[in-house]
Design an enzyme around this catalytic site. Structure first.
Site, mmCIF file in Angstrom:
data_model
loop_
_atom_site.group_PDB
_atom_site.id
_atom_site.type_symbol
_atom_site.label_atom_id
_atom_site.label_comp_id
_atom_site.label_asym_id
_atom_site.label_seq_id
_atom_site.Cartn_x
_atom_site.Cartn_y
_atom_site.Cartn_z
ATOM 1 N N SER A 111 -0.452 -1.151 -6.031
ATOM 2 C CA SER A 111 -0.204 -2.355 -6.836
ATOM 3 C C SER A 111 0.446 -1.795 -8.034
ATOM 4 O O SER A 111 0.232 -0.697 -8.686
ATOM 5 C CB SER A 111 -1.693 -3.087 -7.272
ATOM 6 O OG SER A 111 -2.260 -3.492 -6.182
ATOM 7 N N GLU A 152 5.240 -33.680 -1.630
ATOM 8 C CA GLU A 152 4.204 -33.129 -2.299
ATOM 9 C C GLU A 152 4.441 -32.620 -3.495
ATOM 10 O O GLU A 152 5.575 -32.107 -3.504
ATOM 11 C CB GLU A 152 3.306 -32.365 -1.141
ATOM 12 C CG GLU A 152 2.774 -32.965 -0.037
ATOM 13 C CD GLU A 152 1.396 -33.767 -0.446
ATOM 14 O OE1 GLU A 152 0.516 -33.112 -0.219
ATOM 15 O OE2 GLU A 152 1.792 -34.999 -0.794
ATOM 16 N N HIS A 177 0.840 -1.277 -0.044
ATOM 17 C CA HIS A 177 0.067 -0.067 -0.008
ATOM 18 C C HIS A 177 0.811 1.237 0.046
ATOM 19 O O HIS A 177 0.146 2.382 -0.028
ATOM 20 C CB HIS A 177 -0.892 0.071 1.004
ATOM 21 C CG HIS A 177 -2.148 -0.825 0.966
ATOM 22 N ND1 HIS A 177 -3.509 -0.814 1.340
ATOM 23 C CD2 HIS A 177 -2.207 -2.056 0.365
ATOM 24 C CE1 HIS A 177 -4.087 -1.666 1.034
ATOM 25 N NE2 HIS A 177 -3.608 -2.461 0.439
ATOM 26 N N LYS A 209 -14.578 -7.633 -8.389
ATOM 27 C CA LYS A 209 -13.625 -8.373 -9.229
ATOM 28 C C LYS A 209 -13.024 -9.643 -8.433
ATOM 29 O O LYS A 209 -12.915 -10.892 -9.027
ATOM 30 C CB LYS A 209 -12.651 -7.572 -9.934
ATOM 31 C CG LYS A 209 -11.976 -8.229 -11.131
ATOM 32 C CD LYS A 209 -11.064 -7.177 -11.802
ATOM 33 C CE LYS A 209 -10.383 -8.159 -12.991
ATOM 34 N NZ LYS A 209 -9.978 -7.117 -14.062
ATOM 35 N N ASP A 210 -12.411 -9.347 -7.256
ATOM 36 C CA ASP A 210 -11.777 -10.399 -6.483
ATOM 37 C C ASP A 210 -12.827 -11.490 -6.044
ATOM 38 O O ASP A 210 -12.729 -12.436 -6.041
ATOM 39 C CB ASP A 210 -11.373 -9.597 -5.187
ATOM 40 C CG ASP A 210 -9.915 -9.121 -5.461
ATOM 41 O OD1 ASP A 210 -9.437 -9.172 -6.690
ATOM 42 O OD2 ASP A 210 -9.518 -8.208 -4.630
#
Lengths: 420, 184
Positions: A219, A287, A215, A243-244
């Site tokens: 972004s 894994e 922040h 959107k998220d």
């Protein structure tokens, strides 16, 4: 948002907010927060990872309430969770597959950062904190994998802790210290359980630092150019919350598919056998999300060197901001890097394939070549391409680039998504 | 975007647009989804199947002599089984019901008068009253005496003195034969 007629509720909120500016804080970081208007869906993976961290902690706490961290009872307590505890199978499968999903999200998030140059100045610390989170995640997932105390749990713990025996002179003492005994045993299981419970909360702390760093300069974006003013941004809410959320729903469909229809697809059936310290399974595999590192480890015929390169492949990421010498962030404007990026993707997938297969014949050759390329990519190609490549011209601003087709010039308020 | 704006202009009432409808239905479905997700977590804290499997216990009464008391474990709690003597039964039956704090006839508390079956947990704060073993203090009514806060129970395990509000509870049980009971 602003309330013209302050009711009792909003007066209470104001009273509190004056003293403890929590609502202001949320407003600043989740509502008004200026976000580049051109973010694409590759920018969903950060918030998805954050949500996945919460899911892992929630499912983990409920599993911890049913699990017994003792070598004699751990396996049975996990079977009890699967068979007797109400919805225990669901909570455990959500946690197991959640770990895999978490890595899918974080790896995608990292490749996005590599493609769009999100690690470049002034976001170097943001990237470094991300690598710290990755290392903590690897440690946490490994220790979590040991807890069910199946055959793979036990031998994964043995093999991974033995990596430290490669350290000259003091290696064996360090391994004994890690084990709390002469082999992996109950003391090892207990400390792994304690740490597996602790580390996620440390991850939460580092995620907060990651967000503070994010922040600070906001972004990055697909064009990789700096924000020049309010016409380049949209408020986070509702444009990016929605959107998220949409991305979250799509992601949950994939997650739910694995949890409900293929819960054991990503796991090893060998771990359904209780740990047996007297017998190693024929084919040991970690894994899937650790396979590339494992492939690097095996590709080097020298023990110490293999360990150094496997760890080095992760620690190398710390200096990526300084290895990339190109002044341009986004690969969209880098005609050479744009293609070389995909070589890294293919290389990492190849390493994953190598790690999943027994080291014979072609697998060994591919493994050695892919390991070699991995380091060349970062240590040679990154600095070299940055110097030699001629980037395409960058647009003047995000708004200019976004609105080019629309006809409006830097309209700001007249943006096509403006509220009716 | 275009029809949304159009609808806003022509819509009869502001605030009743298609967008409001979409937001409400989405929120409602989201709410149901969240509730459906939370429930498995809460339910996982309820007794598991292996715990529920311990919920019935069979007791063979043959070895319990007249006047003897037996303690068995049922759902993790002690159950007192008292093979009562005729005097004890008479003492329990002769009590004036209106004198009792938790009025209950002795005949309502037993299936067969010679067998009293109660949960051995004091209704005050959960201690286990004395009186099961030979030499225990059975209190002035010959039943049970709770050492924690001095509650006194009679030969029907009804509260007679002390702070407990209720009689010792009678668990659900059945005689599966003349000499066997099944608790739970």
């Amino acid at each position: 948002m602003a309330d013209a007629r302050p009711g009792a509720m909003s007066r209470i909120i104001r009273w509190i907010d004056y003293r403890l500016p929590f609502v202001q804080f949320l407003n600043h970081h989740l509502v008004e927060y200026p976000t580049p208007r051109n973010l694409n869906y590759w920018w969903n993976y950060g918030s998805l990872s954050g949500i996945m961290l919460v899911v892992m902690i929630a499912t983990g706490i409920f599993l911890a309430m049913q699990y017994t961290p003792h070598a004699d009872y751990a396996f049975d307590s996990v079977e009890r969770i699967m068979r007797d505890v109400n919805y225990g199978w669901l909570v455990r499968y959500a946690h197991m597959n959640g770990a895999s999903m978490f890595f899918v999200l974080v790896y995608t998030h990292m490749f996005r950062g590599l493609y769009y140059g999100s690690y470049k100045a002034p976001r170097e610390l943001l990237w470094i904190l991300g690598v710290v989170i990755l290392i903590l995640m690897i440690a946490t997932s490994f220790m979590g994998y040991v807890l069910p105390w199946g055959q793979m749990s036990y031998w994964a713990a043995t093999v991974i802790t033995n990596l430290f025996s490669a350290i000259p002179l003091i290696g064996q003492s360090i391994v004994t210290l890690l084990w709390g005994g002469f082999t992996v045993g109950n003391p090892t299981l207990n400390r792994f359980y304690a740490l597996h419970y602790l580390l996620p909360f440390i991850i939460v702390a580092v995620v907060l630092l990651h967000l503070i760093a994010l922040h600070r300069f906001h972004s990055n974006n697909p064009l990789g150019i700096d924000l020049k003013g309010p016409q380049d941004t949209l408020p986070f809410h509702p444009y990016f919350t929605i959107k998220d959320l949409f991305g979250l729903v799509v992601f949950l469909l994939v997650y739910a598919f694995f949890v409900f229809y293929a819960p054991n697809f990503l796991g090893s059936p060998v771990n359904s056998m209780p740990a047996n310290p007297m017998q190693t399974p024929n084919h040991i595999v970690p894994e899937w999300y650790l396979l590339p590192y494992y492939a690097i480890l095996r590709s080097v015929p020298n023990k110490l060197f293999g360990v150094i390169l496997a760890f080095g492949s992760i620690f190398l990421l710390f200096i990526v901001p300084w290895l990339d010498t190109s002044p341009v962030r986004s690969a969209r404007f880098r005609p050479v890097y744009k293609w070389v990026f995909w070589l890294l993707v293919i290389d990492v997938i190849a390493l994953g394939w190598v790690g999943a297969n027994p080291p014979e014949g072609l697998v060994v050759t591919v493994g050695q070549f892919a390991t070699f390329y991995y380091f060349i990519h970062f240590l040679v190609l990154f600095p070299l391409i940055g110097k030699l490549e001629r980037p395409r011209p960058l647009p003047f601003s995000i708004a200019a680039a976004v609105l080019q087709g629309g006809g409006t010039r830097l309209g700001g308020a007249g943006a096509p998504m403006a509220k009716p | 975007m275009a029809d949304l704006a159009h609808q806003n202009v022509t819509g009869a009432h502001p605030g009743e647009t298609r967008r409001d409808f979409l937001i409400l239905t989405t929120a409602a479905i989201g709410g149901v989804a969240v509730a459906a997700t939370i429930w498995p977590f809460i339910d996982s804290l309820n007794p598991a199947r292996d715990t529920l499997a311990e919920s019935t216990t069979e007791v063979d009464l043959v070895p319990v002599q007249l006047g003897q008391r037996l303690t068995v474990k049922w759902r993790g709690k002690p159950v007192f089984i008292d093979h009562r003597t005729p005097e004890e039964i008479k003492a329990a039956a002769d009590v004036n019901i209106s004198d009792l704090r938790d009025p209950q006839k002795d005949s309502d508390r037993v299936k067969k008068p010679e067998w009293l079956v109660v949960i051995g947990v004091c209704t005050h704060l959960g201690c286990i009253p004395l009186g099961q073993r030979a030499g225990d203090d059975r209190g002035p009514y010959g039943g049970w005496f709770c050492p924690c806060h001095g509650s006194v129970y009679d030969t029907s395990a009804r509260i007679r003195q002390g702070p407990a509000p209720l009689n010792l509870a009678v668990p659900p049980y059945d005689f599966t034969s003349d000499t066997t009971i099944k608790l739970g």
